[in-house]
Enzyme design. Sequence first.
Site, PDB file in Angstrom:
ATOM      1  N   ASP A  71      -7.641  12.146  13.226  1.00 55.63           N
ATOM      2  CA  ASP A  71      -8.951  11.620  12.814  1.00 55.63           C
ATOM      3  C   ASP A  71     -10.012  12.671  13.052  1.00 55.63           C
ATOM      4  OD1 ASP A  71      -9.817   8.350  12.326  1.00 55.63           O
ATOM      5  OD2 ASP A  71     -11.375   9.910  12.397  1.00 55.63           O
ATOM      6  N   SER A  76      -9.581  17.907   9.585  1.00 55.63           N
ATOM      7  CA  SER A  76      -9.790  17.092   8.391  1.00 55.63           C
ATOM      8  C   SER A  76      -8.469  17.050   7.634  1.00 55.63           C
ATOM      9  CB  SER A  76     -10.865  17.715   7.502  1.00 55.63           C
ATOM     10  OG  SER A  76     -10.811  17.088   6.237  1.00 55.63           O
ATOM     11  N   ASN A 106      -3.855   7.718   5.103  1.00 57.32           N
ATOM     12  CA  ASN A 106      -4.740   6.571   5.248  1.00 57.32           C
ATOM     13  C   ASN A 106      -6.215   6.960   5.340  1.00 57.32           C
ATOM     14  OD1 ASN A 106      -5.469   3.738   6.404  1.00 57.32           O
ATOM     15  ND2 ASN A 106      -6.111   5.170   8.008  1.00 57.32           N
ATOM     16  N   TYR A 136     -14.245   6.651  -6.322  1.00 58.33           N
ATOM     17  CA  TYR A 136     -13.237   6.096  -5.413  1.00 58.33           C
ATOM     18  C   TYR A 136     -12.082   5.463  -6.208  1.00 58.33           C
ATOM     19  CZ  TYR A 136     -11.567   3.010  -1.595  1.00 58.33           C
ATOM     20  OH  TYR A 136     -10.827   2.338  -0.657  1.00 58.33           O
ATOM     21  N   LYS A 171      -8.191   6.526  -6.078  1.00 62.87           N
ATOM     22  CA  LYS A 171      -7.199   5.553  -5.599  1.00 62.87           C
ATOM     23  C   LYS A 171      -6.103   5.317  -6.635  1.00 62.87           C
ATOM     24  CE  LYS A 171      -8.370   4.503  -1.421  1.00 62.87           C
ATOM     25  NZ  LYS A 171      -7.621   5.227  -0.379  1.00 62.87           N
ATOM     26  N   LYS A 180      25.564 -15.403 -57.938  1.00 65.73           N
ATOM     27  CA  LYS A 180      26.667 -16.326 -58.217  1.00 65.73           C
ATOM     28  C   LYS A 180      26.352 -17.206 -59.428  1.00 65.73           C
ATOM     29  CE  LYS A 180      29.161 -15.245 -54.495  1.00 65.73           C
ATOM     30  NZ  LYS A 180      30.494 -14.651 -54.543  1.00 65.73           N
ATOM     31  N   HIS A 199      18.371 -32.636 -41.783  1.00 66.87           N
ATOM     32  CA  HIS A 199      19.286 -33.207 -40.797  1.00 66.87           C
ATOM     33  C   HIS A 199      18.730 -34.445 -40.109  1.00 66.87           C
ATOM     34  CE1 HIS A 199      21.682 -29.684 -41.479  1.00 66.87           C
ATOM     35  NE2 HIS A 199      20.645 -28.916 -41.227  1.00 66.87           N
ATOM     36  N   GLN A 206      72.879 -38.083 -18.977  1.00 68.36           N
ATOM     37  CA  GLN A 206      73.346 -37.923 -17.600  1.00 68.36           C
ATOM     38  C   GLN A 206      73.524 -36.433 -17.258  1.00 68.36           C
ATOM     39  OE1 GLN A 206      76.371 -40.784 -17.564  1.00 68.36           O
ATOM     40  NE2 GLN A 206      75.627 -41.749 -15.685  1.00 68.36           N
TER      41      GLN A 206
HETATM   42  P1  NAI Z   1     -12.139   3.169   8.362  1.00 64.52           P
HETATM   43  O1  NAI Z   1     -13.410   3.856   7.964  1.00 64.52           O
HETATM   44  O2  NAI Z   1     -12.192   2.131   9.395  1.00 64.52           O
HETATM   45  O3  NAI Z   1     -11.094   4.265   8.755  1.00 64.52           O
HETATM   46  C1  NAI Z   1     -10.975   5.460   8.066  1.00 64.52           C
HETATM   47  C2  NAI Z   1     -10.753   6.543   9.071  1.00 64.52           C
HETATM   48  O4  NAI Z   1     -10.537   7.777   8.364  1.00 64.52           O
HETATM   49  C3  NAI Z   1     -11.952   6.769   9.953  1.00 64.52           C
HETATM   50  O5  NAI Z   1     -11.581   6.705  11.311  1.00 64.52           O
HETATM   51  C4  NAI Z   1     -12.426   8.165   9.586  1.00 64.52           C
HETATM   52  O6  NAI Z   1     -12.970   8.920  10.689  1.00 64.52           O
HETATM   53  C5  NAI Z   1     -11.182   8.805   9.080  1.00 64.52           C
HETATM   54  N1  NAI Z   1     -11.459   9.917   8.193  1.00 64.52           N
HETATM   55  C6  NAI Z   1     -12.364   9.969   7.187  1.00 64.52           C
HETATM   56  N2  NAI Z   1     -12.323  11.172   6.606  1.00 64.52           N
HETATM   57  C7  NAI Z   1     -11.411  11.908   7.264  1.00 64.52           C
HETATM   58  C8  NAI Z   1     -10.934  13.235   7.127  1.00 64.52           C
HETATM   59  N3  NAI Z   1     -11.425  14.061   6.171  1.00 64.52           N
HETATM   60  N4  NAI Z   1      -9.961  13.649   7.925  1.00 64.52           N
HETATM   61  C9  NAI Z   1      -9.480  12.848   8.901  1.00 64.52           C
HETATM   62  N5  NAI Z   1      -9.907  11.597   9.088  1.00 64.52           N
HETATM   63  C10 NAI Z   1     -10.871  11.137   8.277  1.00 64.52           C
HETATM   64  O7  NAI Z   1     -11.558   2.582   7.018  1.00 64.52           O
HETATM   65  P2  NAI Z   1     -10.319   1.592   6.720  1.00 64.52           P
HETATM   66  O8  NAI Z   1     -10.897   0.411   6.118  1.00 64.52           O
HETATM   67  O9  NAI Z   1      -9.462   1.472   7.891  1.00 64.52           O
HETATM   68  O10 NAI Z   1      -9.597   2.370   5.562  1.00 64.52           O
HETATM   69  C11 NAI Z   1      -8.386   3.038   5.689  1.00 64.52           C
HETATM   70  C12 NAI Z   1      -7.884   3.386   4.305  1.00 64.52           C
HETATM   71  O11 NAI Z   1      -7.675   2.195   3.592  1.00 64.52           O
HETATM   72  C13 NAI Z   1      -8.838   4.191   3.455  1.00 64.52           C
HETATM   73  O12 NAI Z   1      -8.088   5.134   2.680  1.00 64.52           O
HETATM   74  C14 NAI Z   1      -9.472   3.178   2.561  1.00 64.52           C
HETATM   75  O13 NAI Z   1      -9.937   3.734   1.361  1.00 64.52           O
HETATM   76  C15 NAI Z   1      -8.312   2.256   2.351  1.00 64.52           C
HETATM   77  N6  NAI Z   1      -8.705   0.937   1.929  1.00 64.52           N
HETATM   78  C16 NAI Z   1      -9.289   0.064   2.775  1.00 64.52           C
HETATM   79  C17 NAI Z   1      -9.621  -1.200   2.369  1.00 64.52           C
HETATM   80  C18 NAI Z   1     -10.208  -2.191   3.301  1.00 64.52           C
HETATM   81  O14 NAI Z   1     -10.356  -3.347   2.877  1.00 64.52           O
HETATM   82  N7  NAI Z   1     -10.502  -1.827   4.515  1.00 64.52           N
HETATM   83  C19 NAI Z   1      -9.421  -1.611   0.973  1.00 64.52           C
HETATM   84  C20 NAI Z   1      -8.704  -0.661   0.177  1.00 64.52           C
HETATM   85  C21 NAI Z   1      -8.392   0.566   0.648  1.00 64.52           C
END
Ligand code: NAI
Length: 718
Positions: A40, A75, A99, A164, A168, A415, A497, A687
């Site tokens: 992170d 990153s 993620n 976004y 995605k 025919k 029919h 028999q």
């Molecule tokens: P969040 O913001 O709570 O967590 C994302 C984490 O990624 C943060 O801790 C952030 O510091 C870290 N991050 C951001 N840029 C970074 C980088 N360049 N390098 C390393 N770390 C980095 O968000 P959440 O909701 O947990 O999302 C996680 C994933 O799920 C994301 O890809 C998001 O797009 C996806 N997502 C989430 C949804 C939701 O309902 N929460 C819906 C659909 C997709």
Amino acid sequence: MAEKVRFEGRVAIVTGAGAGLGRAYALLLASRGASVVVNDLGGGRHGDGSSTKAADVVVDEIRRNGGKSVANYDSVVDGEKVVKTAIDAFGRVDIVINNAGILRDKSFMRLTDTDWDLVHSVHLKAAAKITQAAWPYFRKQNYGRVIMTSSNSGLYGNFGQANYSAAKMGLVGLANTLAIEGEKYNIHTNVIVPTAASRLTEDILPPDLFTALNPDLIAPVVAWLCHEDCPDNGSIIDAAAGWAGKSHLIRSSGAILRKNLNEMVTPEVVRESWEQITDMSEAKHFNSIGDVTGELVNALDQMREGVSKDAVYKCSYTNRDTILYALGVGATTKEPSDMRFLYENHEDFSVLPTYYVIYGPSGASVTNVFENIRPGIQVDPTRILHGEQYLEVFKRLPLEGKVESRFRVQDVMDKGKGAVALIEYETFNAETGEKLARSQMSAFIVGGGGFNGPRNSPHVIPTVDPPKRKPDISVLQKTNSDQAALYRLSGDINPLHIDSNIAALMGYSEPILHGLCSLGFSTRHVLHTYAGGNSDLFKAIKVRFAKPVYPGQTLRTDMWREGNRIHFQTTAVETSTPVITGAYIDLKQVQPPTVMRNLCSAKVNLESDAVFEQITDYVKSHQDEVKKINGVFVYIVTSKGEPTAQWTIDLKKGEVYRGEPKAKVDTTLTVDDKDMIQMALGKLNPQVAFMQGKLKIKGNIMLTQKLKTLLDANRPKL
Ligand code: NAI
């Protein structure tokens, strides 16, 4: 209890694991034995700033709980550095969960290059970079699990998230290809589509929904998806709030836009076909580009053969349809071997092979095709008669599913007054593309002739006359007076029919039974008699519809066996009219003949029948004398070792009949047809036959002495 889902010995990288979903994944995997790299950057929601705190807090938590974990603060854009941390700390990498994510939401008009580029590099480019850095390790160890994180914003779009959404959906495309490239190295790539409460969604989701969407409810889905036992590769799994499901793309079955390869497509044809192009009722999912290409080749084949879109008939069916068909062709619960066609829980539940014929062209489509061939000639669909039918089955008909029949006119014969259209149709499993059956029907078009066309066609599959001898076996079954009303529910709703006015217009005294219905009756009779009811042994059938059958008449199927071919002729008993002629069924294998005792009646023509017929006459004319014997005898006559006919000689009542005894039996005699004749001729002493085991007697043996008088009395006449 089944084993727990564990990750001992596995090393997982979870990007963006300092918060939200990533944190939940990291904690769960570590608690199940995985060594986890918590990556992170610790930046802000929009990709600004950085701090080591986010990753450290999660690593500490894992370690406090006894798990193994290291932090990485790079990153994700520097993917190789994240992978290096895993190799340095644990010596391998098995799982990559992409993620990490940020949002830079703006309406499309206001979107800047920075908004686009940042979002694309953190989501899409970074996922590719990290996965690419891990790929050589995966290949070497022949194992890897990759998760891409997509979003409903990508799958369905969301206002203000153009950058976004595009990134995605890009991840879905990336996963699709990695799934293919990784397959043979046991590298699986799947997509998770989460919906969870996190800082990314706190101002997007409604507050009450936000609290229900705990990321911990999604982590188990992701954990299973990257476990070694999960078979999926290339799947899109949607999960939220304790629910999970799978998504995939589907495509309509579409429309062919030109009748042959020489024709061009015009915008007008596209407009006319738009409804069919966009009709999703028969839409399906394709597993690979290969499958899509396969469909295209099929479509090209149809264009090559000049099949218009009218000549494709699609239909799906379930066991209700096949059972209804079986009832329509006389299957009855009174006949045990029919049960397999009537009861979906029967251990041999199967579809009558002639079910395929119902996927043939309807009167209306014959008219349509005929008019295409002979433009300007108007044909009345009610003036079309079914002449002949051929059906060859290649594959067992699935118990339910979708089928597609493609038909084309092979020839139109002149025919004189009428014309005969020879139509070939092939039936395919619409899901797998497998060819199930090939059929040929000839349709007699009243008033369609006189166009100086050819009288015959080399394409006709000919009928074959039966051998000259008496039939080997005959089966009789009475049709129901509502037989046509029942049969038409399987698809052929021609009013001829059911509607007496239409029938009268066409010159019949009342609505007639469908030719294909009689065909179904006789097929059952042959199948039960020579194939033990097993439709898998059915290969092909050919029939000529000679005369109509009226519902309520009794059908007699006379059968002659010649090798694996069973010739048959069907007769309407009440009028002694042959209704199906020149017919045969080819079986893959013939079983010893069994007699359908429970139907109306079944008659096997044995040589010994003559003996019993004489005994019948004798008993009738010597009532007082025979009643003195005072016994009930049952003869079971065998042929080729199989019980083939049964006769009851009830001398208490003074009657002789074929079939099950109606009274208590004193003596049962079992004898071969040939030996019965020899005994009746006096050439085989009963028999001696008994001593040699040729005559088996059960029950009162003494009574048989008295029976001998009967046989002796009949001898001179034989
Ligand atoms: P969040 O913001 O709570 O967590 C994302 C984490 O990624 C943060 O801790 C952030 O510091 C870290 N991050 C951001 N840029 C970074 C980088 N360049 N390098 C390393 N770390 C980095 O968000 P959440 O909701 O947990 O999302 C996680 C994933 O799920 C994301 O890809 C998001 O797009 C996806 N997502 C989430 C949804 C939701 O309902 N929460 C819906 C659909 C997709």
